[in-house]
Design an enzyme around this catalytic site. Structure first.
Site, short mmCIF file in Angstrom:
data_model
loop_
_atom_site.label_atom_id
_atom_site.label_comp_id
_atom_site.label_asym_id
_atom_site.label_seq_id
_atom_site.Cartn_x
_atom_site.Cartn_y
_atom_site.Cartn_z
N TRP A 1 0.81 -1.22 0.00
CA TRP A 1 0.00 0.00 0.00
C TRP A 1 0.85 1.28 0.00
O TRP A 1 0.30 2.38 -0.03
CB TRP A 1 -0.95 0.01 1.20
N LYS A 2 2.15 1.10 0.10
CA LYS A 2 3.07 2.26 0.10
C LYS A 2 2.61 3.30 1.13
O LYS A 2 2.10 2.92 2.17
CB LYS A 2 3.22 2.81 -1.32
N GLU B 1 11.87 1.91 -4.40
CA GLU B 1 11.65 3.28 -3.90
C GLU B 1 12.52 3.56 -2.69
O GLU B 1 12.98 4.68 -2.49
CB GLU B 1 10.15 3.46 -3.58
N HIS C 1 12.81 -2.45 -1.48
CA HIS C 1 11.96 -1.95 -2.57
C HIS C 1 12.72 -0.85 -3.33
O HIS C 1 13.47 -0.08 -2.72
CB HIS C 1 10.65 -1.40 -2.01
N GLY D 1 4.49 1.78 -11.20
CA GLY D 1 3.68 2.99 -11.18
C GLY D 1 3.60 3.70 -12.52
O GLY D 1 3.16 4.84 -12.61
P1 13P Z 1 2.53 -0.59 -9.10
O1 13P Z 1 1.73 -1.86 -9.08
O2 13P Z 1 1.77 0.61 -8.65
O3 13P Z 1 3.26 -0.41 -10.39
O4 13P Z 1 3.68 -0.78 -7.96
C1 13P Z 1 4.43 -1.93 -7.95
C2 13P Z 1 5.20 -1.96 -6.70
O5 13P Z 1 6.11 -1.17 -6.50
C3 13P Z 1 4.83 -2.95 -5.68
O6 13P Z 1 5.78 -3.02 -4.67
#
Ligand code: 13P
Length: 261
Positions: free
Chosen positions: A13-14, A100, A98, A176
């Site tokens: 869910w970030k 990010e 991850h 994303g």
């Molecule tokens: P998205 O599904 O939004 O591209 O993100 C993938 C992700 O980083 C899952 O950890």
């Protein structure tokens, strides 16, 4: 996917969802996935909502994970959270490395290694993320990058420890962006990952290893990706923020597992 394994569908869910929103989403997922044991669903909310999500899925097969962990057990590390604290809050899994976190917070293969070991020491199953950038892909460096990441982070683990690790192949250019890897692109890298595991730990560990794909997974592309032999499930970002799309992805993964492999 082999007959021994069940698909894993994890929703990262970030930094989305307040506690109230997280509860609502977890309850909706739980309602839509009653006692289904054929796949493992993992919800990965922000730290603040872990306990609430754990409560919302109690009595179901749905599991809870965290998005990061620090490698020390306790101490003067302002802002960090330990594996012990995550276990206590109800987590069984933790995402580590991850892209990010690598991009914005200076994570390296070395910090991934330390975090993975700390998670394992406290009974948390790490979901270790690896993946290449667009430039690396365009320069033909994808497989070298993947091999380096694995060797520097998880391949120093013992066989017993490595067997607890889930891997997530997440090409950075697909996260994303709405541009997912094609099933062939995902399979090429994931088969390569499994071949490296085989060379390092042997056939049995490699066959049992869970390798997820992540990057713009949606209900519309989940079936074709999940049909690939070395795609054992998904790490879903955006589409995990709504119960309907997350559950639709999980159903597609089950469909692929049930009949089409
Ligand atoms: P998205 O599904 O939004 O591209 O993100 C993938 C992700 O980083 C899952 O950890």
């Amino acid at each position: 996917m082999t007959a021994l394994k069940k698909p894993v569908i994890a929703g990262n869910w970030k930094m989305y969802k307040t506690i109230a929103e997280a509860r609502e989403l977890a309850e909706a997922v739980a309602r839509g996935w009653p006692q289904v044991k054929a796949a493992t669903l993992i919800l990965i909310p922000p730290f603040t909502a872990i306990q609430e999500v754990k409560k919302a899925v109690s009595g179901t097969e749905i599991r809870v994970g965290a998005q990061d962990v620090f490698w020390e057990e306790k101490g003067a590390f302002t802002g960090e959270i330990s594996a012990l604290q995550l276990r206590e809050a109800g987590c069984d899994f933790v995402v580590i490395g991850h892209s990010e976190r690598r991009q914005y917070f200076g994570e390296s293969d070395e910090t991934v290694r330390k975090k993975t070991q700390a998670a394992l020491a406290h009974g948390l199953q790490p979901v270790v993320c690896i993946g290449e950038s667009l430039a690396e892909r365009e320069n033909g460096q994808t497989l070298t990058r993947i091999k380096d990441q694995l060797e520097r982070s998880v391949f120093s683990l013992t066989e017993a420890d490595f067997s607890q690790v889930l891997l997530a192949y997440e090409p950075i250019w697909a996260i994303g962006t709405g541009r997912n890897a094609t099933p062939q692109q995902a399979e090429e890298v994931q088969a390569f990952i499994r071949s490296l595991i085989k060379a390092k730990y042997g056939n049995k560990v490699a066959d049992c290893a869970i390798i997820l794909y992540g990057g713009s997974v949606k209900p519309s592309n989940a079936l074709s990706l999940a049909r690939e032999k070395d795609v054992d499930g998904f790490l879903v970002g955006g589409a995990s923020l709504e119960a309907d799309s997350f559950l639709a992805i999980a159903r597609e993964a089950l469909r692929a597992d049930e009949g089409l492999k």
